[in-house]
Design a protein around this motif. Structure first.
Motif, PDB file in Angstrom:
ATOM      1  N   LYS A 129      77.116  43.553  47.465  1.00 57.72           N
ATOM      2  CA  LYS A 129      76.383  42.735  46.230  1.00 57.72           C
ATOM      3  C   LYS A 129      77.179  41.541  45.717  1.00 57.72           C
ATOM      4  N   ASN A 168      74.122  59.769  49.516  1.00 52.64           N
ATOM      5  CA  ASN A 168      73.113  58.917  48.548  1.00 52.64           C
ATOM      6  C   ASN A 168      71.961  59.685  47.955  1.00 52.64           C
ATOM      7  N   GLU A 169      71.845  60.591  48.682  1.00 55.89           N
ATOM      8  CA  GLU A 169      70.593  61.890  48.227  1.00 55.89           C
ATOM      9  C   GLU A 169      71.296  62.728  47.055  1.00 55.89           C
ATOM     10  N   HIS A 172      72.446  60.258  44.065  1.00 56.59           N
ATOM     11  CA  HIS A 172      71.187  59.400  43.553  1.00 56.59           C
ATOM     12  C   HIS A 172      71.495  57.939  43.298  1.00 56.59           C
ATOM     13  N   LYS A 173      72.381  57.137  44.207  1.00 53.86           N
ATOM     14  CA  LYS A 173      72.507  56.001  43.995  1.00 53.86           C
ATOM     15  C   LYS A 173      71.053  55.143  44.274  1.00 53.86           C
ATOM     16  N   LYS A 174      70.968  53.930  43.824  1.00 50.11           N
ATOM     17  CA  LYS A 174      69.696  53.293  43.919  1.00 50.11           C
ATOM     18  C   LYS A 174      69.718  52.203  45.019  1.00 50.11           C
ATOM     19  N   GLN A 175      70.674  52.373  45.774  1.00 48.76           N
ATOM     20  CA  GLN A 175      70.520  51.329  46.989  1.00 48.76           C
ATOM     21  C   GLN A 175      69.623  51.386  47.803  1.00 48.76           C
ATOM     22  N   LYS A 176      68.831  50.200  48.137  1.00 49.16           N
ATOM     23  CA  LYS A 176      67.775  50.166  49.009  1.00 49.16           C
ATOM     24  C   LYS A 176      68.233  50.166  50.550  1.00 49.16           C
TER      25      LYS A 176
END
Length: 191
Positions: A129, A168-169, A172-176
């Motif tokens: 980031k 990630n699932e 629930h991180k919002k990383q593309k």
């Protein structure tokens, strides 16, 4: 005993063995870096074969400016930089060659490495980031370096992995993100 030996060899060959001695840490680091570089090259080659995109790998400087934070600390290189002139988009890609997390412990460790900073180090996503922000703040340098039209460019970020990040699932991180197996002209140009 035999299965324990195979498991340990698997950890070492994947670069995931948690070594305590400096010599072994160095060896594991070399293995992990080599795997990561090979995966980065595979991702670059696949994206570079897509028509209509400008693709660059291991970008350390743009317009002779080092990619660094506000304190001039090196942020590392951009694994793959994609420029889509038709959509006026610049995509900053982080690549990670992960092995599939099989146990809750491995899933948690992966989650910490990818998404959680600690007192000493930034996690993969935080570093990524910061590189994305650097590109946004130095868009004029990107235009000069890659001889782009002076129009409004949109900067996107993307994480490409070899295996799903199961954590990630769960968290629930919002990383593309995209899997390497999902890479295609449609998925990249659709970003």
């Amino acid at each position: 005993m035999y299965h324990c030996l195979l498991f340990t060899i698997d950890l070492i060959s994947d670069g995931r063995f948690k070594a305590e001695q400096d010599e072994m840490k160095e060896y594991i680091s070399r293995i992990a870096n080599k795997r990561g570089n090979c995966f980065n090259d595979e991702v670059f080659d696949k994206i570079n074969s897509i028509d209509g995109l400008l693709t660059f790998k291991k970008v350390k400087k743009i317009n002779k400016r080092k990619i660094a934070d506000e304190n001039n600390l090196d942020l590392g290189d951009i694994d793959v930089l994609i420029i889509n002139p038709k959509k006026k988009k610049i995509i900053v890609v982080e690549t990670k060659d992960f092995t599939f997390s099989k146990t809750p412990y491995e899933m948690h460790r992966q989650y910490l490495n990818v998404f959680c900073d600690d007192d000493k180090n930034l996690c993969y996503i935080s570093k990524h980031k910061k590189r994305v922000e650097w590109i946004k703040n130095h868009i004029a340098d990107v235009i000069i370096e890659y001889k782009l039209n002076e129009i409004k460019w949109k900067v996107e970020d993307l994480l490409i992995t070899s295996e799903p990040i199961v954590s990630n699932e769960y968290y629930h991180k919002k990383q593309k993100m995209l899997l390497y197996s999902q890479l295609s002209a449609n998925t990249i140009k659709g970003i």
